[in-house]
Each structure stands twice: as structure tokens, then as C-alpha cells.
Write an enzyme that holds these catalytic residues in place. Structure first.
Site, PDB file in Angstrom:
ATOM      1  N   THR A  17      24.599 -20.568  19.430  1.00 46.48           N
ATOM      2  CA  THR A  17      23.483 -21.177  20.170  1.00 46.48           C
ATOM      3  C   THR A  17      22.360 -20.166  20.354  1.00 46.48           C
ATOM      4  O   THR A  17      21.185 -20.470  20.119  1.00 46.48           O
ATOM      5  CB  THR A  17      23.970 -21.661  21.555  1.00 46.48           C
ATOM      6  OG1 THR A  17      25.119 -22.485  21.375  1.00 46.48           O
ATOM      7  CG2 THR A  17      22.887 -22.423  22.286  1.00 46.48           C
ATOM      8  N   LEU A  18      22.733 -18.963  20.757  1.00 37.75           N
ATOM      9  CA  LEU A  18      21.735 -17.907  20.984  1.00 37.75           C
ATOM     10  C   LEU A  18      20.938 -17.619  19.717  1.00 37.75           C
ATOM     11  O   LEU A  18      19.712 -17.502  19.748  1.00 37.75           O
ATOM     12  CB  LEU A  18      22.439 -16.634  21.464  1.00 37.75           C
ATOM     13  CG  LEU A  18      21.527 -15.441  21.694  1.00 37.75           C
ATOM     14  CD1 LEU A  18      20.604 -15.701  22.880  1.00 37.75           C
ATOM     15  CD2 LEU A  18      22.335 -14.173  21.916  1.00 37.75           C
ATOM     16  N   ASP A  20      23.603 -19.264  30.579  1.00 34.89           N
ATOM     17  CA  ASP A  20      24.764 -19.286  31.463  1.00 34.89           C
ATOM     18  C   ASP A  20      25.922 -18.484  30.873  1.00 34.89           C
ATOM     19  O   ASP A  20      26.551 -17.685  31.552  1.00 34.89           O
ATOM     20  CB  ASP A  20      25.204 -20.728  31.762  1.00 34.89           C
ATOM     21  CG  ASP A  20      25.395 -21.572  30.496  1.00 34.89           C
ATOM     22  OD1 ASP A  20      25.065 -21.094  29.382  1.00 34.89           O
ATOM     23  OD2 ASP A  20      25.853 -22.719  30.617  1.00 34.89           O
ATOM     24  N   GLY A  36      23.081 -25.646  31.576  1.00 36.42           N
ATOM     25  CA  GLY A  36      24.034 -24.726  32.189  1.00 36.42           C
ATOM     26  C   GLY A  36      23.434 -23.605  33.011  1.00 36.42           C
ATOM     27  O   GLY A  36      24.033 -23.155  33.978  1.00 36.42           O
ATOM     28  N   ARG A  88      29.457 -28.736  37.437  1.00 40.24           N
ATOM     29  CA  ARG A  88      28.268 -27.869  37.472  1.00 40.24           C
ATOM     30  C   ARG A  88      27.891 -27.477  38.895  1.00 40.24           C
ATOM     31  O   ARG A  88      27.282 -26.441  39.128  1.00 40.24           O
ATOM     32  CB  ARG A  88      27.063 -28.574  36.828  1.00 40.24           C
ATOM     33  CG  ARG A  88      27.192 -28.834  35.339  1.00 40.24           C
ATOM     34  CD  ARG A  88      25.821 -29.207  34.764  1.00 40.24           C
ATOM     35  NE  ARG A  88      25.901 -29.799  33.436  1.00 40.24           N
ATOM     36  CZ  ARG A  88      25.951 -29.108  32.299  1.00 40.24           C
ATOM     37  NH1 ARG A  88      25.969 -27.785  32.326  1.00 40.24           N
ATOM     38  NH2 ARG A  88      25.997 -29.717  31.131  1.00 40.24           N
ATOM     39  N   ASP A 100      29.125 -17.311  24.009  1.00 45.90           N
ATOM     40  CA  ASP A 100      30.482 -17.381  23.480  1.00 45.90           C
ATOM     41  C   ASP A 100      30.441 -16.851  22.039  1.00 45.90           C
ATOM     42  O   ASP A 100      30.398 -15.646  21.829  1.00 45.90           O
ATOM     43  CB  ASP A 100      30.914 -18.859  23.590  1.00 45.90           C
ATOM     44  CG  ASP A 100      32.363 -19.113  23.260  1.00 45.90           C
ATOM     45  OD1 ASP A 100      33.222 -18.420  23.794  1.00 45.90           O
ATOM     46  OD2 ASP A 100      32.639 -20.037  22.467  1.00 45.90           O
TER      47      ASP A 100
HETATM   48  P1  5GP Z   1      28.102 -20.373  21.659  1.00 48.02           P
HETATM   49  O1  5GP Z   1      27.060 -21.035  20.826  1.00 48.02           O
HETATM   50  O2  5GP Z   1      27.719 -18.984  22.133  1.00 48.02           O
HETATM   51  O3  5GP Z   1      29.459 -20.392  21.028  1.00 48.02           O
HETATM   52  O4  5GP Z   1      28.313 -21.265  22.915  1.00 48.02           O
HETATM   53  C1  5GP Z   1      27.397 -21.349  23.879  1.00 48.02           C
HETATM   54  C2  5GP Z   1      27.546 -22.645  24.630  1.00 48.02           C
HETATM   55  O5  5GP Z   1      28.888 -23.169  24.602  1.00 48.02           O
HETATM   56  C3  5GP Z   1      27.230 -22.373  26.060  1.00 48.02           C
HETATM   57  O6  5GP Z   1      25.849 -22.492  26.310  1.00 48.02           O
HETATM   58  C4  5GP Z   1      28.062 -23.415  26.755  1.00 48.02           C
HETATM   59  O7  5GP Z   1      27.344 -24.617  26.804  1.00 48.02           O
HETATM   60  C5  5GP Z   1      29.273 -23.596  25.887  1.00 48.02           C
HETATM   61  N1  5GP Z   1      30.419 -22.781  26.353  1.00 48.02           N
HETATM   62  C6  5GP Z   1      30.971 -21.704  25.749  1.00 48.02           C
HETATM   63  N2  5GP Z   1      32.007 -21.224  26.455  1.00 48.02           N
HETATM   64  C7  5GP Z   1      32.105 -22.031  27.549  1.00 48.02           C
HETATM   65  C8  5GP Z   1      32.991 -22.045  28.681  1.00 48.02           C
HETATM   66  O8  5GP Z   1      33.906 -21.229  28.870  1.00 48.02           O
HETATM   67  N3  5GP Z   1      32.781 -23.025  29.601  1.00 48.02           N
HETATM   68  C9  5GP Z   1      31.780 -23.949  29.482  1.00 48.02           C
HETATM   69  N4  5GP Z   1      31.671 -24.861  30.458  1.00 48.02           N
HETATM   70  N5  5GP Z   1      30.932 -23.970  28.425  1.00 48.02           N
HETATM   71  C10 5GP Z   1      31.093 -23.008  27.478  1.00 48.02           C
HETATM   72 MG    MG Z   2      24.578 -23.578  27.605  1.00 47.67          MG
END
Ligand code: 5GP
Ligand code: MG
Length: 178
Positions: free
Chosen positions: A110-111, A103, A47, A168, A106
Site C-alpha cells: 500500500t505504501l 496506521d 485507519g 476502529r 505490513d
Molecule cells: P500492506 O499494504 O502494508 O501489506 O498493508 C497495509 C494495510 O493492510 C493497512 O493499511 C491495513 O489496512 C491493513 N493491515 C495490515 N496489517 C493489519 C493488521 O494487523 N490489522 C488491521 N486491522 N489491518 C491491517
Molecule cells: Mg490502512
């Protein structure tokens, strides 16, 4: 193009490319003024590829390096417990000042995984730069150092972000139309 269709869904324009460029510029300025020395930027694939490409051209810190990683999940040992692994980490990043390029952040799950894995490499410092941040979804205490833009809990695509791998390549960022 105010609306686009990807597979079964319709998305509407949310952040046009001119605004994205300004966001990238302001993140670059903040990094350039942060006092970080000899940074190793680590872009999280897939991303962050466009964000990383545009941002790096605006980083003016001497001896800046970039590398790319992917987070993979696999079933560990004999249990089905999910284990995360970083693919693409350089042989020796110990002692380095890392800037993670994301990118979008959320929930932050993941971080958190990425940071846990990087800390095992004995790096000197970890800073986080993300193009987009969803504060209402964020569940972690990890400080995010550089944020392009905070957005509501909408699903967004474009400029590296995908919907089932599509979208993308879009120059603008779109959000799911309700
Ligand atoms: P987290 O682990 O912070 O919940 O999610 C991170 C990952 O979820 C991001 O790197 C991305 O791949 C995906 N993600 C979260 N929100 C979105 C969104 O609004 N759109 C897209 N395309 N991917 C998202
Ligand atoms: Mg990502």
C-alpha cells in the site's frame, strides 16, 4: 476489558491507550525535531484517522497542514489489470514537503502505491510516519522515517484499525487471540 469479541473472533489487549499516547508523543517529537518545513501531512483513510487526530495536536512546526486521502483500486482499461488511484489529493501539492500518516505498514505494498502516486504530483519531499510497523512482513526498500512501534506479525484492531470495519473506535489496540 482484557478481551473483546468482534464478529467471530476474540481479541486480547495488546497496547493500552496510555502506551499509544506515549508512542504518538514520541513520533510527534521526532517530527518536530526533524527540520521539516511547512509540512503537508496526508493521513491515509480510514485507519489513520485517530492517529492523525492525536498526532496533529502535538505537531508544533509553523504552517503545518493536514489533508486526507484514500487509496482506491479499480480495474483499468479493457483488461482487468488493477490500477490504483489516490482520492482526495489537493489540486496542487507540487513542491510540498509531505508527511504520509499511516496506521500500520505490513508488506508495504500500500505504501509503495501511495508513494508512486504522490511522486507523480512532483512533491518536494516525502516522509513516512506510521503508528505500527511489522518488520517481519515488510517486503519493500522504502525507508520509514517515523515509527510508533514495531510489532510481530499479529493481526491487530482498535485505535482506527478494523476487523471488517468493526473495532476502529476501541481506545486500546488488541491482537487476535490464538
Ligand atoms: P500492506 O499494504 O502494508 O501489506 O498493508 C497495509 C494495510 O493492510 C493497512 O493499511 C491495513 O489496512 C491493513 N493491515 C495490515 N496489517 C493489519 C493488521 O494487523 N490489522 C488491521 N486491522 N489491518 C491491517
Ligand atoms: Mg490502512
Amino acid at each position: 476489558m482484557n478481551e473483546i469479541n468482534l464478529k467471530d473472533k476474540t481479541f486480547e489487549i495488546f497496547i493500552p491507550e496510555t502506551e499509544i499516547a506515549a508512542m504518538v508523543h514520541s513520533v510527534a517529537n521526532a517530527i518536530n525535531n526533524s527540520g521539516i518545513k511547512n509540512p503537508l501531512c496526508i493521513a491515509v483513510m480510514n485507519g489513520a484517522f485517530l492517529f492523525a487526530a492525536d498526532l496533529m495536536r502535538k505537531i508544533t512546526i509553523p504552517n503545518t497542514e493536514i489533508s486526507f486521502i484514500k487509496l482506491s483500486s479499480y480495474a483499468g482499461t479493457e483488461t482487468t489489470r488493477e490500477v490504483s488511484k489516490l482520492i482526495g489529493v489537493e489540486n496542487n501539492i507540487s513542491g510540498r514537503n509531505i508527511i504520509v500518516l499511516e496506521d500500520i505498514i505490513d508488506t508495504g505494498i500500500t505504501l509503495e502505491k501511495i508513494i508512486t502516486l504522490l511522486e507523480k504530483e512532483n512533491v518536494a519531499d516525502i516522509k513516512i510516519a506510521t503508528l505500527l510497523f511489522k518488520p517481519d512482513a515488510y517486503t519493500k526498500d522504502i525507508h520509514i522515517d517515523f515509527i510508533g512501534k514495531s510489532i510481530p506479525n499479529d493481526f491487530v484492531v482498535g485505535y482506527g484499525l478494523d476487523y471488517d470495519e468493526f473495532g476502529r473506535n476501541l481506545p486500546h489496540i488488541y491482537k487476535l487471540k490464538n
